[in-house]
Design a protein around this motif. Structure first.
Motif, PDB file in Angstrom:
ATOM      1  N   LYS A  59       0.822  -1.210   0.000  1.00  0.00           N
ATOM      2  CA  LYS A  59       0.000   0.000   0.000  1.00  0.00           C
ATOM      3  C   LYS A  59       0.855   1.258   0.000  1.00  0.00           C
ATOM      4  O   LYS A  59       0.404   2.311  -0.433  1.00  0.00           O
ATOM      5  N   ASP A  60       2.116   1.144   0.482  1.00  0.00           N
ATOM      6  CA  ASP A  60       2.981   2.323   0.537  1.00  0.00           C
ATOM      7  C   ASP A  60       4.438   1.897   0.725  1.00  0.00           C
ATOM      8  O   ASP A  60       4.743   0.708   0.818  1.00  0.00           O
ATOM      9  N   ALA A  61       5.320   2.885   0.773  1.00  0.00           N
ATOM     10  CA  ALA A  61       6.755   2.626   0.875  1.00  0.00           C
ATOM     11  C   ALA A  61       7.125   1.938   2.186  1.00  0.00           C
ATOM     12  O   ALA A  61       7.991   1.054   2.205  1.00  0.00           O
ATOM     13  N   GLU A  62       6.491   2.293   3.280  1.00  0.00           N
ATOM     14  CA  GLU A  62       6.819   1.692   4.577  1.00  0.00           C
ATOM     15  C   GLU A  62       6.507   0.194   4.580  1.00  0.00           C
ATOM     16  O   GLU A  62       7.326  -0.615   5.034  1.00  0.00           O
ATOM     17  N   GLU A  63       5.350  -0.166   4.058  1.00  0.00           N
ATOM     18  CA  GLU A  63       4.989  -1.579   4.000  1.00  0.00           C
ATOM     19  C   GLU A  63       5.958  -2.344   3.092  1.00  0.00           C
ATOM     20  O   GLU A  63       6.397  -3.445   3.420  1.00  0.00           O
ATOM     21  N   CYS A  64       6.325  -1.744   1.969  1.00  0.00           N
ATOM     22  CA  CYS A  64       7.285  -2.357   1.050  1.00  0.00           C
ATOM     23  C   CYS A  64       8.645  -2.532   1.730  1.00  0.00           C
ATOM     24  O   CYS A  64       9.256  -3.595   1.654  1.00  0.00           O
ATOM     25  N   TRP A  65       9.111  -1.499   2.394  1.00  0.00           N
ATOM     26  CA  TRP A  65      10.409  -1.537   3.069  1.00  0.00           C
ATOM     27  C   TRP A  65      10.443  -2.646   4.124  1.00  0.00           C
ATOM     28  O   TRP A  65      11.420  -3.401   4.211  1.00  0.00           O
ATOM     29  N   GLN A  66       9.391  -2.747   4.928  1.00  0.00           N
ATOM     30  CA  GLN A  66       9.350  -3.772   5.976  1.00  0.00           C
ATOM     31  C   GLN A  66       9.420  -5.181   5.380  1.00  0.00           C
ATOM     32  O   GLN A  66      10.120  -6.039   5.896  1.00  0.00           O
ATOM     33  N   GLU A  67       8.719  -5.400   4.275  1.00  0.00           N
ATOM     34  CA  GLU A  67       8.732  -6.729   3.649  1.00  0.00           C
ATOM     35  C   GLU A  67      10.052  -7.008   2.935  1.00  0.00           C
ATOM     36  O   GLU A  67      10.546  -8.132   2.958  1.00  0.00           O
ATOM     37  N   GLN A  69      12.970  -6.307   3.761  1.00  0.00           N
ATOM     38  CA  GLN A  69      14.002  -6.722   4.709  1.00  0.00           C
ATOM     39  C   GLN A  69      13.973  -8.217   5.006  1.00  0.00           C
ATOM     40  O   GLN A  69      14.942  -8.770   5.511  1.00  0.00           O
ATOM     41  N   LYS A  70      12.884  -8.880   4.653  1.00  0.00           N
ATOM     42  CA  LYS A  70      12.741 -10.315   4.903  1.00  0.00           C
ATOM     43  C   LYS A  70      13.265 -11.176   3.750  1.00  0.00           C
ATOM     44  O   LYS A  70      13.271 -12.394   3.848  1.00  0.00           O
ATOM     45  N   HIS A  71      13.672 -10.541   2.637  1.00  0.00           N
ATOM     46  CA  HIS A  71      14.035 -11.293   1.436  1.00  0.00           C
ATOM     47  C   HIS A  71      15.481 -11.024   1.023  1.00  0.00           C
ATOM     48  O   HIS A  71      15.938  -9.895   1.066  1.00  0.00           O
ATOM     49  N   GLN A  72      16.150 -12.111   0.616  1.00  0.00           N
ATOM     50  CA  GLN A  72      17.538 -12.019   0.166  1.00  0.00           C
ATOM     51  C   GLN A  72      17.638 -12.466  -1.285  1.00  0.00           C
ATOM     52  O   GLN A  72      16.924 -13.387  -1.669  1.00  0.00           O
ATOM     53  N   PRO A  73      18.490 -11.915  -2.093  1.00  0.00           N
ATOM     54  CA  PRO A  73      19.324 -10.760  -1.782  1.00  0.00           C
ATOM     55  C   PRO A  73      18.479  -9.494  -1.674  1.00  0.00           C
ATOM     56  O   PRO A  73      17.555  -9.282  -2.454  1.00  0.00           O
ATOM     57  N   PHE A  74      18.825  -8.686  -0.707  1.00  0.00           N
ATOM     58  CA  PHE A  74      18.051  -7.492  -0.381  1.00  0.00           C
ATOM     59  C   PHE A  74      18.037  -6.508  -1.549  1.00  0.00           C
ATOM     60  O   PHE A  74      19.069  -6.224  -2.151  1.00  0.00           O
ATOM     61  N   GLY A  75      16.839  -5.996  -1.865  1.00  0.00           N
ATOM     62  CA  GLY A  75      16.699  -4.962  -2.880  1.00  0.00           C
ATOM     63  C   GLY A  75      16.607  -5.452  -4.308  1.00  0.00           C
ATOM     64  O   GLY A  75      16.573  -4.655  -5.236  1.00  0.00           O
ATOM     65  N   THR A  95       3.732   5.883  -3.806  1.00  0.00           N
ATOM     66  CA  THR A  95       2.857   5.205  -4.762  1.00  0.00           C
ATOM     67  C   THR A  95       3.568   4.157  -5.619  1.00  0.00           C
ATOM     68  O   THR A  95       2.929   3.506  -6.443  1.00  0.00           O
ATOM     69  N   GLY A  96       4.877   3.998  -5.467  1.00  0.00           N
ATOM     70  CA  GLY A  96       5.570   3.025  -6.301  1.00  0.00           C
ATOM     71  C   GLY A  96       7.064   2.983  -6.042  1.00  0.00           C
ATOM     72  O   GLY A  96       7.555   3.501  -5.044  1.00  0.00           O
ATOM     73  N   ILE A  97       7.780   2.353  -6.980  1.00  0.00           N
ATOM     74  CA  ILE A  97       9.219   2.148  -6.826  1.00  0.00           C
ATOM     75  C   ILE A  97       9.963   2.571  -8.079  1.00  0.00           C
ATOM     76  O   ILE A  97       9.423   2.562  -9.176  1.00  0.00           O
TER      77      ILE A  97
END
Length: 135
Positions: A59-67, A69-75, A95-97
């Motif tokens: 829904k937003d950047a904060e939710e995306c950022w939190q998720e 961090q759980k996945h590798q390789p990061f980013g 609204t996006g990336i």
């Protein structure tokens, strides 16, 4: 077993043969439990194919950022169609990336994707959907 019971169990038995996870619940229990070798006896147990987890776009950047961090390789994310290009997430917006896309010829370009389009077109690099798992 009646023919009606056999009809009800047939899709579950087919899913089991295809390697899907089967769950059972005795008629006195409320919880579903995974079973490795089901007997498919409809008189004592209820069976089902384990439901696949469902996901929705961020829904937003904060939710995306939190998720993220759980996945590798990061980013890193990858396309779900066409070439198996890996994409690097450069920036998060409300609204996006912003994605850095490197093609097979070594050239790159920046793309802006909404969270909805990124959800539809990419996964995390580890193969999980680029979104939030619904509980």
């Amino acid at each position: 077993m009646t023919r009606e019971q056999a009809k009800d169990l047939l899709p579950i038995i087919q899913a089991f043969a295809e390697g899907k996870i089967i769950e059972f619940r005795n008629k006195s229990f409320k919880e579903w439990v995974e079973i490795e070798n089901p007997s498919f006896d409809p008189t004592i147990t209820n069976y089902r194919i384990k439901p696949e987890p469902k996901y929705h776009p961020f829904k937003d950047a904060e939710e995306c950022w939190q998720e993220m961090q759980k996945h590798q390789p990061f980013g890193w994310i990858k396309k779900t169609c066409g070439h198996c290009n890996f994409l690097h997430i450069m920036e998060l917006y409300s609204t996006g990336i912003l994605i850095n896309n490197v093609d097979n010829f070594g050239s790159f370009r920046n793309l802006i994707k909404t969270y909805d389009s990124a959800f539809a077109e990419t996964t995390f690099a580890d193969g999980t959907p680029f979104g939030i798992k619904e509980e």
